[in-house]
Design a protein around this motif. Structure first.
Motif, PDB file in Angstrom:
ATOM      1  N   GLY A  20      70.151  47.097  77.504  1.00 30.59           N
ATOM      2  CA  GLY A  20      69.618  48.436  77.317  1.00 30.59           C
ATOM      3  C   GLY A  20      69.458  48.867  75.878  1.00 30.59           C
ATOM      4  O   GLY A  20      68.984  49.970  75.591  1.00 30.59           O
ATOM      5  N   GLY A  21      69.827  48.007  74.938  1.00 29.99           N
ATOM      6  CA  GLY A  21      69.666  48.334  73.525  1.00 29.99           C
ATOM      7  C   GLY A  21      68.291  47.954  73.015  1.00 29.99           C
ATOM      8  O   GLY A  21      67.469  47.391  73.749  1.00 29.99           O
ATOM      9  N   PRO A  22      68.002  48.242  71.749  1.00 28.51           N
ATOM     10  CA  PRO A  22      66.711  47.887  71.167  1.00 28.51           C
ATOM     11  C   PRO A  22      66.577  46.379  70.959  1.00 28.51           C
ATOM     12  O   PRO A  22      67.571  45.680  70.757  1.00 28.51           O
ATOM     13  N   ASP A  23      65.357  45.895  71.043  1.00 26.94           N
ATOM     14  CA  ASP A  23      65.050  44.473  70.828  1.00 26.94           C
ATOM     15  C   ASP A  23      63.972  44.398  69.756  1.00 26.94           C
ATOM     16  O   ASP A  23      62.871  44.918  69.943  1.00 26.94           O
ATOM     17  N   VAL A  24      64.290  43.777  68.633  1.00 29.06           N
ATOM     18  CA  VAL A  24      63.364  43.684  67.505  1.00 29.06           C
ATOM     19  C   VAL A  24      62.932  42.234  67.336  1.00 29.06           C
ATOM     20  O   VAL A  24      63.775  41.331  67.255  1.00 29.06           O
ATOM     21  N   VAL A  25      61.618  41.999  67.295  1.00 33.65           N
ATOM     22  CA  VAL A  25      61.059  40.660  67.115  1.00 33.65           C
ATOM     23  C   VAL A  25      60.326  40.603  65.783  1.00 33.65           C
ATOM     24  O   VAL A  25      59.524  41.486  65.470  1.00 33.65           O
ATOM     25  N   VAL A  26      60.603  39.565  64.998  1.00 41.26           N
ATOM     26  CA  VAL A  26      59.965  39.387  63.696  1.00 41.26           C
ATOM     27  C   VAL A  26      59.318  38.009  63.641  1.00 41.26           C
ATOM     28  O   VAL A  26      59.918  37.013  64.054  1.00 41.26           O
ATOM     29  N   GLY A  27      58.078  37.965  63.132  1.00 37.36           N
ATOM     30  CA  GLY A  27      57.402  36.708  62.833  1.00 37.36           C
ATOM     31  C   GLY A  27      57.175  36.645  61.344  1.00 37.36           C
ATOM     32  O   GLY A  27      56.768  37.637  60.724  1.00 37.36           O
ATOM     33  N   LEU A  28      57.431  35.493  60.743  1.00 38.32           N
ATOM     34  CA  LEU A  28      57.453  35.407  59.280  1.00 38.32           C
ATOM     35  C   LEU A  28      56.732  34.170  58.772  1.00 38.32           C
ATOM     36  O   LEU A  28      56.785  33.108  59.394  1.00 38.32           O
TER      37      LEU A  28
END
Length: 243
Positions: A177-185
């Protein structure tokens, strides 16, 4: 449910800033121009690349650059529950577009005008982070196909549970239920090509998660670089004449 113990250990025994085990195999399909599998913990993805080749739909032809087509899917056996997943699956369409957009920023499309590159990604086993594993698998398959690219493209995710910033969440954590952050680099260019956040999060925590996930991306990039070097070494050794 407690996601981080008082000793600082997560459900799978990792520390908060620890990646899951990574594994990659390059050149797994003879029928494709390039292919690879990529594993992040229990999540396993296979990618296959066909092209550059002649554009199938003439109306899509671009005289200045190549076009990229991407299809993401999940095998019916990829989760504990057997569910029907058709092409109309909204989530699959969304992730297909995310992968396509990320790859278009990575491939040197201008060097291959009037052609198309097809990328197929299938999740063989899902335990969180499937879009990140898909991007990483797609990059390795493109490299195997000899497609020119501006930089390695790597992806990782992170979140925030039990007042703790977590790197590379598995399915149980992702479902917390928490935030999910996705990063592409693009690590060598220090360029972010993907940033997504599901759920609400404070600005301060968001920046902390992004910084941690970016470091995770660089660790994934280093792993993939080593995997490519080892693959090239094995290919070169196999082509040497036996005396």
């Amino acid at each position: 449910m407690e996601y981080v113990s008082p000793e600082g250990l997560r459900l799978d025994g990792r520390r908060d800033k620890e990646l899951r085990r990574l594994n990659a195999t390059i050149g797994v399909l003879q029928s494709a121009d390039g292919s690879a599998t990529f594993e992040m913990g229990n999540t396993k993805v296979m990618a296959a690349v066909f092209g550059p080749k002649e554009v199938e739909q003439r109306s899509l032809l671009d005289a200045d650059k190549a076009i990229v087509r991407c299809e993401y899917s999940m095998a019916t056996f990829s989760t504990g529950e057997r569910r029907r997943r058709g092409k109309s699956d909204r989530r699959a369409t969304e992730i297909s577009n995310v992968i396509k957009n990320t790859l278009e920023q990575t491939i040197m499309l201008e060097l291959m005008p009037r052609t198309q590159i097809d990328v197929y990604v299938q999740v063989l086993q899902a335990d969180g982070g499937t879009r990140c594993a898909s991007i990483n698998a797609a990059f390795l398959a493109l490299a195997d196909a000899g497609i020119p690219m501006r930089d390695i493209v790597c992806a990782c995710s992170g979140g925030y549970l039990d007042n703790t910033v977590l790197l590379d969440m598995n399915y149980a954590e992702d479902s917390g239920g928490g935030p999910d952050v996705v990063v592409g680099l693009h690590p060598s260019l220090d360029r972010m090509v993907l940033l997504q956040c599901d759920n609400r999060i404070s600005i301060e925590t968001f920046q902390e998660v992004v910084d941690l996930v970016s470091e995770g991306c660089r660790a994934v990039a280093a792993f993939m670089r080593e995997a490519l070097v080892e693959h090239i070494r094995l290919m070169a050794a196999s082509q040497q004449p036996r005396g």
